[in-house]
Design an enzyme around this catalytic site. Structure first.
Site, PDB file in Angstrom:
ATOM      1  N   HIS A  34       0.819  -1.210   0.000  1.00 48.16           N
ATOM      2  CA  HIS A  34       0.000   0.000   0.000  1.00 48.16           C
ATOM      3  C   HIS A  34       0.857   1.266   0.000  1.00 48.16           C
ATOM      4  O   HIS A  34       0.514   2.254  -0.658  1.00 48.16           O
ATOM      5  CB  HIS A  34      -0.919  -0.007   1.223  1.00 48.16           C
ATOM      6  N   SER A  86      -7.674   5.325  -2.936  1.00 55.27           N
ATOM      7  CA  SER A  86      -8.646   4.242  -2.763  1.00 55.27           C
ATOM      8  C   SER A  86      -8.883   4.008  -1.278  1.00 55.27           C
ATOM      9  O   SER A  86      -7.984   4.194  -0.453  1.00 55.27           O
ATOM     10  CB  SER A  86      -8.117   2.958  -3.409  1.00 55.27           C
ATOM     11  N   HIS A  87     -10.088   3.598  -0.957  1.00 49.37           N
ATOM     12  CA  HIS A  87     -10.414   3.131   0.389  1.00 49.37           C
ATOM     13  C   HIS A  87     -11.244   1.857   0.241  1.00 49.37           C
ATOM     14  O   HIS A  87     -12.390   1.785   0.683  1.00 49.37           O
ATOM     15  CB  HIS A  87     -11.151   4.214   1.178  1.00 49.37           C
ATOM     16  N   GLY A 530      -1.161   9.602  -8.629  1.00 44.51           N
ATOM     17  CA  GLY A 530      -2.130   8.513  -8.559  1.00 44.51           C
ATOM     18  C   GLY A 530      -1.972   7.672  -7.317  1.00 44.51           C
ATOM     19  O   GLY A 530      -1.331   8.066  -6.328  1.00 44.51           O
ATOM     20  N   ASN A 531      -2.546   6.508  -7.394  1.00 45.23           N
ATOM     21  CA  ASN A 531      -2.616   5.594  -6.258  1.00 45.23           C
ATOM     22  C   ASN A 531      -2.668   4.180  -6.812  1.00 45.23           C
ATOM     23  O   ASN A 531      -3.199   3.957  -7.903  1.00 45.23           O
ATOM     24  CB  ASN A 531      -3.882   5.908  -5.437  1.00 45.23           C
ATOM     25  N   SER A 533      -3.778   0.215  -5.660  1.00 43.83           N
ATOM     26  CA  SER A 533      -4.421  -0.638  -4.669  1.00 43.83           C
ATOM     27  C   SER A 533      -4.439  -2.070  -5.197  1.00 43.83           C
ATOM     28  O   SER A 533      -5.203  -2.391  -6.109  1.00 43.83           O
ATOM     29  CB  SER A 533      -5.854  -0.161  -4.393  1.00 43.83           C
TER      30      SER A 533
END
Length: 724
Positions: A34, A86-87, A530-531, A533
């Site tokens: 993460h 994200s979550h 960005g991210n 996940s």
């Protein structure tokens, strides 16, 4: 999770000793997938993140992009921030708090750059409503987003909602935020100078969210909803609103040298990353942190992910003023230590619990070298249902039906900026500051810059063909902006995938990253942040590769052609007519498979020409053709006041339901102007005209489809009907 043996060996060698319990937990979280992107970072170099408009690219809390000067068109002195996160796992375990704190986190990323948040988007992915659990998750997530966003006064102006069986055990919640700031207020997460103080401002620290980063880096277990609930943070939007306003004062007065919001890995993550970016260290006294629970130990204080907290680097002479501002807004403030030239060192009640090199802690995680299987090319096996049955099934599918049930729960007008509201191809918000107009009402005679925002993905597309589907997502978002007259400026992505240790999953994820990067390069759209996940796997299996893209574009002024049809004017279809049905809602409803449709040869030229056509005075309406194909786009355009009479040629199923990206419907009183704009770029065909009876009539093959606006609305109210 626990620290892997190979990681522990590497850390022990670097430290020359065994890590303490607090150090081991800190490394476990900051070296997790993460935080460290150990499986994805080797792929992310494919993205082009540079451009004359890019002020700060990937690596900070949010990216910063310069808006064009309204007079010269060159990058100006008004900036916007872009961030997405994200979550996913938290929203499965606790949908309300998981989604709500996702909003809070991305807003604080915006604050840490010195910006004021002006718009949110949410892209949501769930299992079908055939089971009760996806309904429970969906309702909780939407309620959490609306509760938090509405309370902090940041409008949610766009996003997407998709349903797919492979999200049943692992929904996705991707939230993006846009912020606004003048150039002279920019703050970064790079520590500036030894001797400056580290000040923690915001809510008191509790035990919620412990181990959140490591929790997000493993597959969801069957008992996750009970066993992993302590890893989910609990948000307080009213404290966040106070933090937003306090941050505004601190930045305006020039009191902040650098800033980092407390998200993954809590105080340990934020403070160590802050000093590592500056090539520095820190001395932190953990007992100085203001706490809301008694007898918290060093590890809990260090790693708790309690919400609504910011870590600021403050010059010693400004500390008293920072504390006064925090008190004015009823926020806690603790001087927890200072920036140094040495290691990152934390003490607790006189005992050293962490003493490590900050750069090694933040960037020392070794990357994973994982095997990848190339995704298979689907065979062509097509269904043959009745055409009227097909039309009604596709138009009423939850994936293509109206999302009004969702966005009507969001306050999308707070802030008096939203010119084009949710439900259209893209939102448009007014940036009056770029033209020096101040924060006046939308009715000002002078024009500033309209910032168009589009966000979403397409799991049917990327499940069918990860690379081509991801390319189409980029073209689709750019087309959405251009349909409102805006030219793309920059984008951020949220790359969601399953367990990367499975070669087929990693192969699909890799292909999606490659496709998205190539398409954004073709469009000349820098991906500035960005991210990632991963480990979105559960007992029901992995999710499809799901890249979400949030893209912004600019135009002069705030007005845009509507999506809705006009009673007059020719209806033109611009773009190639795809002859493949891969990735379509039609196949999702009736079974079968096919290759994904080809994309435009010149997507950048298509987008630029469309933006010009959208702003042409003869243009009456514009609407992107994508999910559900032409059938859904036509149905969405019809109103009680305006209908459409349409005639289509070719294979009826492909004509109505193919979902190739890079197509648009344009209603105009000057068809020749549209043809001239797209000459050499894309074909333009007249397929119908507007009527004043509110009826959609489609002549296709040997079938005549006829539906009035009321009947279409009823069929498209699927989501509301399922949830009432």
């Amino acid at each position: 999770m626990s620290l892997a043996d190979s990681d522990r060996e590497l850390i022990t060698t670097e430290l020359g000793r065994e890590p303490t319990a607090a150090e081991a937990a800190l490394f476990e979280n900051l070296w997790s997938e993460h935080c460290a992107y150990r499986s994805s970072r080797p792929l992310l170099g494919a993205f082009d993140s540079e451009g004359e408009q890019v002020v700060i690219g990937p690596g900070d809390d949010a990216a910063v992009v310069a808006l064009p000067d309204p007079e010269t068109g060159e990058p100006g002195e008004t900036y916007v921030t872009l961030g997405i996160e994200s979550h996913n796992h938290p929203s499965y375990v606790d949908p309300f708090d998981g989604a709500a704190t996702g909003v809070g986190g991305i807003v604080r990323d915006t604050l840490s750059m010195g910006a004021y948040p002006i718009a949110l988007t949410d892209s949501l992915y769930f299992g079908p409503f055939a089971e009760d659990h996806p309904k429970y998750l969906f309702e909780g997530v939407v309620e959490g987003i609306s509760h938090y966003g509405n309370a902090i006064g940041v409008p949610t102006v766009g996003g997407s909602v998709d349903f797919h069986p492979d999200y049943e055990g692992n929904p996705l919640v991707n939230v993006a935020c846009v912020g606004l700031l003048p150039a002279d207020r920019l703050v970064t997460a790079v520590a500036q100078k030894p001797g400056n103080k580290l000040v923690l401002v915001g809510n008191a620290t509790g035990r919620d969210g412990l181990g959140g980063a490591s929790f997000a880096s493993e597959d969801l277990a069957e008992d996750a909803e009970t066993e992993d609930r302590p890893a989910v943070q609990v948000g307080d939007p009213y404290a966040e609103k106070l933090l937003i306003e306090a941050n505004e004062v601190l930045v305006e007065e020039g009191l902040i040298e650098s800033a980092r919001d407390l998200g993954a890995a809590g105080l340990g993550g934020a403070s160590s990353e802050l000093v590592a970016k500056g090539g520095l260290g820190a001395e932190i006294e953990l007992e100085a942190v203001h706490q809301r629970e008694p007898e918290m130990n060093a590890l809990e204080i260090l790693l708790a992910e309690s919400q609504e907290r910011m870590c600021y680097e403050v010059a010693p002479e400004n500390v008293e003023r920072v504390e006064a501002v925090a008190a004015r807004f009823d926020l806690g403030a603790s001087v927890i230590g200072e920036v140094t030239e040495g290691n990152y060192r934390c003490t607790f009640e006189g005992e050293t619990v962490v003493d490590v090199d900050a750069e090694f802690l933040g960037d020392g995680a070794p990357m994973n070298d994982l095997p990848a299987e190339e995704p298979a090319v689907p065979d062509t096996e097509l269904p043959d249902p009745d055409l009227e049955e097909s039309f009604e099934a596709v138009v009423s599918s939850p994936n293509t039906a109206s999302k009004e049930w969702v966005y009507r729960q969001y306050d999308h007008e707070v802030g008096v900026r939203t010119s084009v509201k949710p439900g259209d191809d893209a939102a448009v918000v007014a940036i009056r500051e770029a033209a020096g107009l101040g924060d006046d009402a939308l009715s000002e005679d002078a024009e500033g810059i309209g910032l168009a925002i589009s966000a979403g993905g397409a799991p049917n597309w990327t499940a069918s063909d990860p690379e081509a589907g991801a390319r189409a997502i980029a073209v689709e978002n750019a087309t959405n902006l251009a349909a409102k007259g805006a030219r793309p400026l920059a984008a951020v992505d949220c790359l969601n995938g399953g367990n990367p240790e499975k070669p087929d999953v990693y192969g699909g994820f890799s292909a999606a990253v490659s496709g998205l990067a190539e398409a954004c390069a073709d469009l000349s759209v820098p991906v500035v942040g960005g991210n990632v996940s991963l480990y979105n796997d559960s007992a029901t299996g992995p999710i499809p590769p799901t890249p979400t893209l949030a893209m912004v574009g600019t135009k002069r002024g705030y007005e845009a052609p509507p999506l809705s049809a006009s009673p007059e004017g020719d209806l033109l279809l611009v773009g190639d007519r795809p002859d493949r049905l891969g990735g379509s809602e039609y196949l999702a409803r009736f079974g079968g498979s096919d290759r994904f449709p080809a994309l435009p040869d010149d997507p950048a030229g298509f987008v630029d020409s469309l933006a010009a056509v959208a702003d042409h005075p003869a243009t009456l309406a514009t609407h992107d053709v994508s999910h559900g194909g032409l059938a859904v786009s036509l149905a969405e355009m019809v109103t009680d006041e305006a209908g459409l009479e349409v005639s289509l040629s070719g294979d009826p199923a492909a004509a109505l339901f193919a979902e190739g990206a890079g197509r648009v419907l344009v209603q105009t009183t000057d068809p020749d102007a549209v043809r001239e704009a797209f000459a050499g770029i894309a074909p333009v065909a007249r397929i119908g005209e507007g009527t004043d009876d509110g009826v959609l009539r489609v002549d296709v093959g040997e079938t005549d489809l006829t539906y009035d606006a009321a009947g279409i609305r009823e069929r498209r109210s699927t989501i509301a009907a399922e949830l009432e």
